[in-house]
Design an enzyme around this catalytic site. Structure first.
Site, PDB file in Angstrom:
ATOM      1  N   CYS A  37      35.523  -6.022 -48.257  1.00  0.00           N
ATOM      2  CA  CYS A  37      35.651  -4.852 -47.907  1.00  0.00           C
ATOM      3  C   CYS A  37      36.144  -3.916 -48.890  1.00  0.00           C
ATOM      4  O   CYS A  37      36.084  -2.563 -48.775  1.00  0.00           O
ATOM      5  CB  CYS A  37      36.657  -4.895 -46.552  1.00  0.00           C
ATOM      6  N   HIS A  49      42.270  -6.383 -44.343  1.00  0.00           N
ATOM      7  CA  HIS A  49      41.117  -5.740 -44.328  1.00  0.00           C
ATOM      8  C   HIS A  49      41.173  -4.146 -44.596  1.00  0.00           C
ATOM      9  O   HIS A  49      42.107  -3.502 -44.366  1.00  0.00           O
ATOM     10  CB  HIS A  49      40.598  -5.921 -42.831  1.00  0.00           C
TER      11      HIS A  49
END
Length: 447
Positions: free
Chosen positions: A51, A289
């Site tokens: 990510c 994340h």
């Protein structure tokens, strides 16, 4: 394995001890830049890990789609338009990372001879391998077959001397970026364009890898490198000194911003260069994340009002975000804001702002005294969107932008309080009294 590749490996994955990088972590990073089937301009992330690269590319891609594209419907995009916007985005990030704009650019791609050898050796079991062009990814070699060691022996660096050459080469390599290993090849291209030595000089602890070899998460240095071109480890404005050691921060207003849930937990404080970017697009960080929050409302990134500037300056004298400063710092704050700072006047203000003689000046009291008219240019409400590249984190497991409406109030109003979700707490580090109304049944996930 070439010495250059070994340097890249040490920087990205860390100096290997024992079994080195696990196959699981490496496999999680072996994906390309793949668009969602349900949202033409949204990139998909297959597993946790990459990510740091995918969210950064998505943020700059949205910048180009929202603000540089003539298409009136930004959520519709033809295949040719997607090719152009992705390649322009990758070129822009590489250009930002180039340490000296007069120097060359590096693209990491497949070594033609070695790829041909590997494809030939398994062509009996994978007949499709014979269809590759020289610069395409050897898709016959799955990540499991290729492996960490072998992957790093069949890549090489191409050097492009001008921006034009670099952009043309990135366009020619469109299939490479889209296919397996595209994310890693681009990451290595950014690092070599920046220069390994330059990256090491900017990272606070050069022994700390850009990718955690155990959990596979990208570091803050990696996120900062892709967002700003500088691989510094901190998110505050400018440099700070701690025990005689210089800690580097962000030195210029970023094009795309960054906010983190960690600030709401008081683990860090994001500076205004990342918190107030040039465009209304922010990467949002959770514990594990990265996602993207964005809007089309340019007033969100309008120049600071006097009260916003005063709040920012006051907070630079309150690094622990206590909401107050010692009264001994009042004169410094007033000087920094070009307010009258004669000693007699400062003492008068101390008495007025701290009538109980506690020796502190509260932020709210200070703003009310000197900047009672907030004059905020931000509209009361505006459409917002959130992107999360992981299928499992999206409604019906389809990667799509979640649309909502943001209400930015000047105070906390219990009558319009919506929820207390991680995404709201993250955004409150930028807009303390924001409320969010989403079109979906549940608030979008930061994880």
């Amino acid at each position: 394995m070439s010495e250059l590749n070994k340097e890249v490996i040490d920087l990205v994955w860390g100096r290997r001890t024992g079994n080195g990088v696990s196959d699981t972590v490496f496999c999680r990073w072996t994906q390309g830049f793949v668009f969602s089937e349900t949202e033409p301009t949204a990139l998909e992330q297959f597993q946790g890990g990459p990510c740091a690269v995918i969210a950064a590319v998505q943020a700059f891609l949205l910048k180009n789609v929202l603000f540089n594209c003539e298409n009136s419907n930004w959520r519709e995009c033809s295949e040719e338009e997607r090719k152009a916007v992705l390649c322009n985005t990758l070129s822009e990030i590489l250009e930002t990372a180039c340490f000296n704009k007069s120097e060359s650019y590096s693209l990491v791609t497949w070594s033609k001879e070695k790829v041909s050898e590997d494809n030939a050796s398994i062509s009996d079991s994978h007949p499709e391998s014979s269809h590759h062009t020289m610069d395409e990814e050897p898709s016959a070699l799955a990540a499991e077959e290729l492996g960490f060691e072998r992957f790093h022996t069949i890549i090489h660096k191409r050097t492009l001397k001008t921006v034009g050459e670099m952009k043309e080469a990135i366009l020619d390599l469109y299939d490479t970026w889209r296919n397996k290993f595209g994310v890693l090849l681009f990451l290595y291209s950014v690092i070599l364009t920046k220069g390994i030595g330059n990256v090491k000089n900017e990272i606070e602890d050069s022994a700390e890898p850009l990718i955690d070899p155990v959990y596979g998460h990208g570091s803050q240095s990696l996120t900062n490198l892709l967002l700003t071109g500088y691989a510094v480890s901190n998110v505050w404005d400018g440099d700070r000194e701690c025990s005689g050691m210089k800690l580097q921060g962000i030195h210029n207003q970023a094009t795309v911003g960054f906010l983190t849930l960690m600030e709401s937990l008081r683990y860090c404080k994001v500076g205004s260069f990342l918190k107030s970017p040039k465009l209304p697009i922010w990467i949002l960080g959770s514990e594990t994340h990265l996602t993207v929050f964005f809007a089309k409302e340019m007033l969100l990134v309008a120049p600071e009002s006097p009260s916003e500037q005063a709040r920012r300056v006051f907070q630079t004298f309150d690094p622990e975000d206590n909401g107050f400063i010692p009264d001994t710092l009042l004169e410094d704050v007033m000087k920094a804001l070009d307010l009258v700072s004669e000693p007699e006047y400062v003492n008068l203000m101390k008495s007025k702002l701290d009538p109980e003689g506690l020796g502190i000046i509260l932020l709210g009291t200070f703003l009310q005294e000197f900047f009672p008219d907030k004059n905020s240019v931000i509209p009361d409400s505006f459409p917002v969107y959130h992107y999360n590249g992981l299928k499992q984190s999206n409604h019906n497991e389809k990667v799509m932008y979640v649309e909502g409406t943001a209400l930015v109030l000047g105070f906390e109003d219990p009558m319009v309080r919506t929820d207390d979700t991680p995404i709201k707490r993250c955004l409150q580090t930028k807009w303390p009294y924001i409320e969010l109304l989403w079109t979906t049944d549940r608030s979008p996930s930061l994880n």
